[in-house]
Scaffold this motif. Structure first.
Motif, PDB file in Angstrom:
ATOM      1  N   ALA A 121       0.804  -1.221   0.000  1.00  0.00           N
ATOM      2  CA  ALA A 121       0.000   0.000   0.000  1.00  0.00           C
ATOM      3  C   ALA A 121       0.836   1.270   0.000  1.00  0.00           C
ATOM      4  O   ALA A 121       0.409   2.296  -0.546  1.00  0.00           O
ATOM      5  CB  ALA A 121      -0.941   0.001   1.202  1.00  0.00           C
ATOM      6  N   TRP A 122       2.016   1.233   0.633  1.00  0.00           N
ATOM      7  CA  TRP A 122       2.843   2.434   0.714  1.00  0.00           C
ATOM      8  C   TRP A 122       3.875   2.494  -0.418  1.00  0.00           C
ATOM      9  O   TRP A 122       4.647   3.452  -0.505  1.00  0.00           O
ATOM     10  CB  TRP A 122       3.568   2.518   2.054  1.00  0.00           C
ATOM     11  N   VAL A 123       3.922   1.466  -1.277  1.00  0.00           N
ATOM     12  CA  VAL A 123       4.888   1.433  -2.388  1.00  0.00           C
ATOM     13  C   VAL A 123       4.175   1.990  -3.614  1.00  0.00           C
ATOM     14  O   VAL A 123       3.644   1.249  -4.460  1.00  0.00           O
ATOM     15  CB  VAL A 123       5.407   0.003  -2.638  1.00  0.00           C
ATOM     16  N   VAL A 124       4.153   3.291  -3.733  1.00  0.00           N
ATOM     17  CA  VAL A 124       3.294   3.980  -4.695  1.00  0.00           C
ATOM     18  C   VAL A 124       3.534   3.549  -6.144  1.00  0.00           C
ATOM     19  O   VAL A 124       2.570   3.325  -6.889  1.00  0.00           O
ATOM     20  CB  VAL A 124       3.436   5.508  -4.525  1.00  0.00           C
ATOM     21  N   PRO A 125       4.775   3.410  -6.630  1.00  0.00           N
ATOM     22  CA  PRO A 125       4.949   2.990  -8.026  1.00  0.00           C
ATOM     23  C   PRO A 125       4.345   1.613  -8.329  1.00  0.00           C
ATOM     24  O   PRO A 125       3.833   1.389  -9.427  1.00  0.00           O
ATOM     25  CB  PRO A 125       6.475   2.976  -8.207  1.00  0.00           C
ATOM     26  N   VAL A 126       4.389   0.700  -7.372  1.00  0.00           N
ATOM     27  CA  VAL A 126       3.892  -0.658  -7.608  1.00  0.00           C
ATOM     28  C   VAL A 126       2.373  -0.694  -7.690  1.00  0.00           C
ATOM     29  O   VAL A 126       1.798  -1.413  -8.519  1.00  0.00           O
ATOM     30  CB  VAL A 126       4.395  -1.611  -6.499  1.00  0.00           C
ATOM     31  N   ILE A 127       1.690   0.076  -6.861  1.00  0.00           N
ATOM     32  CA  ILE A 127       0.235  -0.042  -6.789  1.00  0.00           C
ATOM     33  C   ILE A 127      -0.492   0.660  -7.929  1.00  0.00           C
ATOM     34  O   ILE A 127      -1.724   0.571  -8.025  1.00  0.00           O
ATOM     35  CB  ILE A 127      -0.306   0.482  -5.446  1.00  0.00           C
ATOM     36  N   GLN A 128       0.242   1.313  -8.831  1.00  0.00           N
ATOM     37  CA  GLN A 128      -0.433   1.993  -9.941  1.00  0.00           C
ATOM     38  C   GLN A 128      -1.159   1.020 -10.859  1.00  0.00           C
ATOM     39  O   GLN A 128      -2.145   1.387 -11.514  1.00  0.00           O
ATOM     40  CB  GLN A 128       0.566   2.836 -10.745  1.00  0.00           C
ATOM     41  N   ILE A 129      -0.724  -0.220 -10.922  1.00  0.00           N
ATOM     42  CA  ILE A 129      -1.384  -1.197 -11.787  1.00  0.00           C
ATOM     43  C   ILE A 129      -2.784  -1.540 -11.281  1.00  0.00           C
ATOM     44  O   ILE A 129      -3.545  -2.213 -11.985  1.00  0.00           O
ATOM     45  CB  ILE A 129      -0.550  -2.483 -11.938  1.00  0.00           C
ATOM     46  N   ALA A 130      -3.148  -1.060 -10.093  1.00  0.00           N
ATOM     47  CA  ALA A 130      -4.489  -1.321  -9.578  1.00  0.00           C
ATOM     48  C   ALA A 130      -5.556  -0.649 -10.429  1.00  0.00           C
ATOM     49  O   ALA A 130      -6.716  -1.059 -10.388  1.00  0.00           O
ATOM     50  CB  ALA A 130      -4.596  -0.857  -8.124  1.00  0.00           C
ATOM     51  N   ASP A 131      -5.216   0.381 -11.195  1.00  0.00           N
ATOM     52  CA  ASP A 131      -6.241   0.985 -12.053  1.00  0.00           C
ATOM     53  C   ASP A 131      -6.524   0.125 -13.277  1.00  0.00           C
ATOM     54  O   ASP A 131      -7.454   0.400 -14.040  1.00  0.00           O
ATOM     55  CB  ASP A 131      -5.870   2.422 -12.446  1.00  0.00           C
ATOM     56  N   LEU A 132      -5.750  -0.945 -13.435  1.00  0.00           N
ATOM     57  CA  LEU A 132      -6.010  -1.928 -14.491  1.00  0.00           C
ATOM     58  C   LEU A 132      -6.687  -3.182 -13.950  1.00  0.00           C
ATOM     59  O   LEU A 132      -7.639  -3.683 -14.551  1.00  0.00           O
ATOM     60  CB  LEU A 132      -4.699  -2.323 -15.181  1.00  0.00           C
ATOM     61  N   TYR A 147       5.135   1.420 -15.914  1.00  0.00           N
ATOM     62  CA  TYR A 147       3.746   1.857 -15.907  1.00  0.00           C
ATOM     63  C   TYR A 147       3.468   2.709 -14.672  1.00  0.00           C
ATOM     64  O   TYR A 147       2.795   3.741 -14.753  1.00  0.00           O
ATOM     65  CB  TYR A 147       2.817   0.649 -15.932  1.00  0.00           C
ATOM     66  N   GLY A 148       4.009   2.269 -13.535  1.00  0.00           N
ATOM     67  CA  GLY A 148       3.770   2.986 -12.292  1.00  0.00           C
ATOM     68  C   GLY A 148       4.285   4.414 -12.322  1.00  0.00           C
ATOM     69  O   GLY A 148       3.540   5.362 -12.020  1.00  0.00           O
ATOM     70  N   TYR A 149       5.533   4.592 -12.699  1.00  0.00           N
ATOM     71  CA  TYR A 149       6.089   5.939 -12.722  1.00  0.00           C
ATOM     72  C   TYR A 149       5.434   6.789 -13.810  1.00  0.00           C
ATOM     73  O   TYR A 149       5.230   7.997 -13.634  1.00  0.00           O
ATOM     74  CB  TYR A 149       7.602   5.878 -12.939  1.00  0.00           C
ATOM     75  N   GLY A 150       5.082   6.154 -14.926  1.00  0.00           N
ATOM     76  CA  GLY A 150       4.389   6.889 -15.984  1.00  0.00           C
ATOM     77  C   GLY A 150       3.023   7.377 -15.539  1.00  0.00           C
ATOM     78  O   GLY A 150       2.642   8.536 -15.791  1.00  0.00           O
ATOM     79  N   ARG A 151       2.269   6.523 -14.864  1.00  0.00           N
ATOM     80  CA  ARG A 151       0.945   6.916 -14.404  1.00  0.00           C
ATOM     81  C   ARG A 151       1.021   7.965 -13.292  1.00  0.00           C
ATOM     82  O   ARG A 151       0.182   8.865 -13.219  1.00  0.00           O
ATOM     83  CB  ARG A 151       0.177   5.693 -13.912  1.00  0.00           C
ATOM     84  N   ILE A 152       2.026   7.859 -12.426  1.00  0.00           N
ATOM     85  CA  ILE A 152       2.188   8.882 -11.383  1.00  0.00           C
ATOM     86  C   ILE A 152       2.382  10.251 -12.029  1.00  0.00           C
ATOM     87  O   ILE A 152       1.765  11.245 -11.616  1.00  0.00           O
ATOM     88  CB  ILE A 152       3.385   8.531 -10.471  1.00  0.00           C
ATOM     89  N   TRP A 153       3.217  10.304 -13.047  1.00  0.00           N
ATOM     90  CA  TRP A 153       3.462  11.572 -13.752  1.00  0.00           C
ATOM     91  C   TRP A 153       2.179  12.094 -14.394  1.00  0.00           C
ATOM     92  O   TRP A 153       1.852  13.288 -14.291  1.00  0.00           O
ATOM     93  CB  TRP A 153       4.540  11.359 -14.807  1.00  0.00           C
ATOM     94  N   THR A 182      -2.883   9.110  -6.779  1.00  0.00           N
ATOM     95  CA  THR A 182      -1.862   8.096  -7.059  1.00  0.00           C
ATOM     96  C   THR A 182      -1.777   7.060  -5.945  1.00  0.00           C
ATOM     97  O   THR A 182      -0.998   6.115  -6.037  1.00  0.00           O
ATOM     98  CB  THR A 182      -0.473   8.737  -7.231  1.00  0.00           C
ATOM     99  N   GLY A 183      -2.550   7.257  -4.874  1.00  0.00           N
ATOM    100  CA  GLY A 183      -2.499   6.360  -3.732  1.00  0.00           C
ATOM    101  C   GLY A 183      -1.519   6.792  -2.656  1.00  0.00           C
ATOM    102  O   GLY A 183      -1.345   6.081  -1.667  1.00  0.00           O
ATOM    103  N   LYS A 184      -0.918   7.947  -2.821  1.00  0.00           N
ATOM    104  CA  LYS A 184       0.035   8.436  -1.829  1.00  0.00           C
ATOM    105  C   LYS A 184      -0.708   9.074  -0.655  1.00  0.00           C
ATOM    106  O   LYS A 184      -1.565   9.940  -0.843  1.00  0.00           O
ATOM    107  CB  LYS A 184       0.971   9.476  -2.461  1.00  0.00           C
ATOM    108  N   VAL A 185      -0.372   8.649   0.565  1.00  0.00           N
ATOM    109  CA  VAL A 185      -0.941   9.236   1.772  1.00  0.00           C
ATOM    110  C   VAL A 185      -0.109  10.477   2.099  1.00  0.00           C
ATOM    111  O   VAL A 185       1.040  10.373   2.508  1.00  0.00           O
ATOM    112  CB  VAL A 185      -0.920   8.240   2.946  1.00  0.00           C
TER     113      VAL A 185
END
Length: 615
Positions: free
Chosen positions: A230-241, A285-291, A540-543
């Motif tokens: 949950a706190w590893v923001v780049p990894v959890i970006q795939i959750a939107d897929l 994908y994670g870093y791209g989606r964060i941007w 992005t899921g960042k707290v």
């Protein structure tokens, strides 16, 4: 492996697998058998047995259908092996809950399943293998849900031994997902070794099977292995897929690849390459989606939201303790006034924090002379948690509701909680057997259930926006999130009361699971939680803002609050928000194919001889 000679007169057809195994069991292990092959079994015919050979473990026997255990006592070596495998299963379970909030050693999730893989793969019987798999899940759940014991003590007034039994029963049930996972995993690995000379790689099977059972097995307290990230923001970006199941799959890819490398060595080159490519894809994908999402948030309308954290003990809620109601309301109003002075443009009170009941047909705030008046000392719109009741029907149970009080003192919307917590908010079978209520703990409640999601309107900066309300643990449920997504909220808002759990890991686990709703819908989420953890989560899921968890029965704290700026961005347009668990159901179909379809297709190819053996 070399085949035993076929003594049948018809030499044009290959010997059935069962015959080969039976012959092999009479002759002993093949001389050219690879020492690092995975478990092998005579699962082809009832009553036939075969040698199993494992990566680095001594051989045993497995019998299809029923397990042949024999009556002889286990040898010292067998007992030692059993204890070793049991310890490995326990170790795996410990690694999983240590990777979760609030232990937060999240890198352990990348290797947590390895000891259990080894124990299950090298078990001498199916029964022991499934025991090790179930034990892994049992320990993982017991470690993660240890707070159940204090909950049962407080809520159910149960003695500690009974509360511990309750924890064990819960953990035993929720471990079923692990049990099913390892059962199918072992079966397919054994079958594939028989058909192709070596088992299908763990890097392929583990993610497909685990995702399937996380999707299909109903939990009393829902959770995913993805909670560890949950706190590893780049990894959890795939959750939107693929939702949290996609993150679970990624974890199983890594665990599977490491296991393949350990057991297969050079032969696992394909697993290593696959894991590296998938990891590179996930992170890219994670870093791209964060941007991309941060760019969208930069253009969104800012809104300063104040959250009030009441820190009210679970047994001192004004709605149940009338002598405390007036002061609790004054405290909520005073903190709201402070937050408005700090710039808050919208304020949230926690679940059921309003200490009086509200008639369901009431259109606005109470009269200024009424001690129940909500707005006092502040002017901005307010979302509050309250119990609502039908004053024209005494037989109708109250609702656990969230209300939207506009700046003009009118109620513009009401949301009734849909997913009620067992015993805390509804008593199963109460309508059928009303006498059950008399046997329930005094803190048990039974509310009416809400029927649909709604949108809270908010006027801000001359424009109208939509807020997506959720109550309590509804913010950890992807299904409810997808229903809200269809209404395209600009902000998710959650009011919760976690005072039952005190200062344990539960409030942090709750927060960790809620993070995925923000990622799935790509909109900010604000949580106002009695006793914490209140928090602000971006799209992005960042707290980016949070309070604390407190047990006011042990460490009393006054009402608290904070203000932070969120961005109003229309959400609900991503793949997962629109189409749901497509990835999860594809994994279910893949599991069915690997379990039943692929072995039959492989045998058919072998029998008709039209295609070469690709193994």
């Amino acid at each position: 492996m070399s085949r035993p000679k076929n003594k049948s007169k018809s030499s044009s057809k290959p010997a059935p697998a069962s015959a080969s195994k039976a012959t092999a069991s009479r002759k002993g292990p093949q001389k050219d058998a690879k020492p690092d092959q995975a478990v092998q079994s005579a699962s082809s015919n009832e009553g036939k047995t075969g040698r199993i050979k494992t990566g680095r473990i001594k051989t045993g026997r497995i019998k299809t259908g029923r397990i042949k255990t024999g009556r002889s006592k286990a040898s010292p070596e067998e007992r030692k092996a059993h204890l070793r495998s049991t310890a490995l299963a326990i170790l795996s379970g410990c690694l999983w809950f240590l990777a979760c909030a609030d232990f937060d050693i999240w890198p352990l999730a990348y290797i947590a399943m390895l000891p259990a893989f080894w124990a299950v793969e090298n078990a001498p019987t199916r029964r022991k293998a499934l025991f090790y798999g179930w034990l892994t899940g049992m320990v993982a759940n017991a470690g993660g849900f240890y707070w159940i014991t204090s909950l049962l003590e407080r809520f159910g007034h149960m003695p500690m031994p009974v509360a511990v039994l309750g924890l064990l029963l819960l953990s035993a049930y929720q471990a079923v997902a692990f049990w099913l996972f390892f059962m199918l995993l072992r079966h397919v690995r054994i079958r594939s070794q028989e058909l192709r000379g070596r088992p299908l790689p763990m890097v392929l099977l583990a993610p497909v099977f685990m995702v399937s059972f996380e999707l299909l097995v109903p939990f009393i307290f829902p959770w995913y292995l993805a909670i560890t990230q949950a706190w590893v923001v780049p990894v959890i970006q795939i959750a939107d897929l693929g939702g949290p199941l996609a993150v679970t799959a990624f974890l199983m890819v890594l665990n599977g690849a490491f296991y393949d490398l350990y057991t297969e060595k050079a032969a696992a080159k394909g697993s290593a390459i696959a894991a590296l490519l998938i990891t590179a894809g996930v992170l890219s994908y994670g870093y791209g989606r964060i941007w991309q999402v941060e760019a969208l948030r930069a253009e969104g309308e800012p809104l300063k939201v104040g959250v009030v954290q009441g820190n009210i003990p679970f047994d001192e809620k004004g709605i149940n303790r009338s002598e405390l109601a007036a002061q609790q309301l004054v405290d909520l109003q005073a903190m709201s006034a402070q937050l408005e002075a700090q710039g808050a443009e919208f304020i949230m009170w926690t679940e059921s924090s309003y200490p009086y009941g509200v008639p369901r047909d009431q259109e606005g705030d109470f009269d200024p002379r009424d001690p129940r008046r909500i707005r006092e000392g502040f002017t901005v719109p307010l979302m509050l948690g309250a119990l609502t009741f039908n004053r024209h029907n005494d037989d109708e149970r109250p609702y656990n509701s969230a209300l939207m009080l506009a700046a003009d003192d009118s109620f513009t919307a009401r949301f009734d909680k849909i997913f009620l917590l067992m015993f805390g908010e509804y008593i199963p079978l109460l309508e059928t057997f009303p006498s059950i209520e008399k046997m329930m703990p005094k803190n048990a409640s039974h509310f009416s259930r809400g029927k649909e999601t709604v949108i809270f309107p908010l006027s801000h900066g001359g424009k109208d926006y939509r807020l997506g309300p959720m109550i309590c643990y509804e913010d950890i449920l992807p299904d409810l999130g997808r229903k809200l997504a269809k209404q395209h909220p600009h902000l998710l808002v959650n009011v919760t009361n976690d005072s039952w759990f005190g200062d344990t890991s539960e409030p942090w686990e709750h927060l960790a699971l809620s993070v995925y709703r923000a990622v799935e819908m790509r909109t900010d989420l604000v949580r106002s939680v009695n006793t914490g953890v209140s928090a602000y989560i971006d799209a992005t899921g960042k707290v980016f803002g949070k309070t604390y968890a407190v047990d006011p029965k042990i460490t009393p704290k006054p009402v608290d609050g904070m203000v932070a700026e969120v961005k109003l961005v229309e959400g609900g347009h991503g793949f997962f928000a629109r189409f749901g668990d497509v990835f999860g159901y594809l994994c279910v179909l893949a599991s069915l194919f690997l379990w039943q379809g692929w072995p039959r297709l492989r045998r058919l190819r072998s029998q008709i001889g039209q295609l070469p053996d690709l193994g």
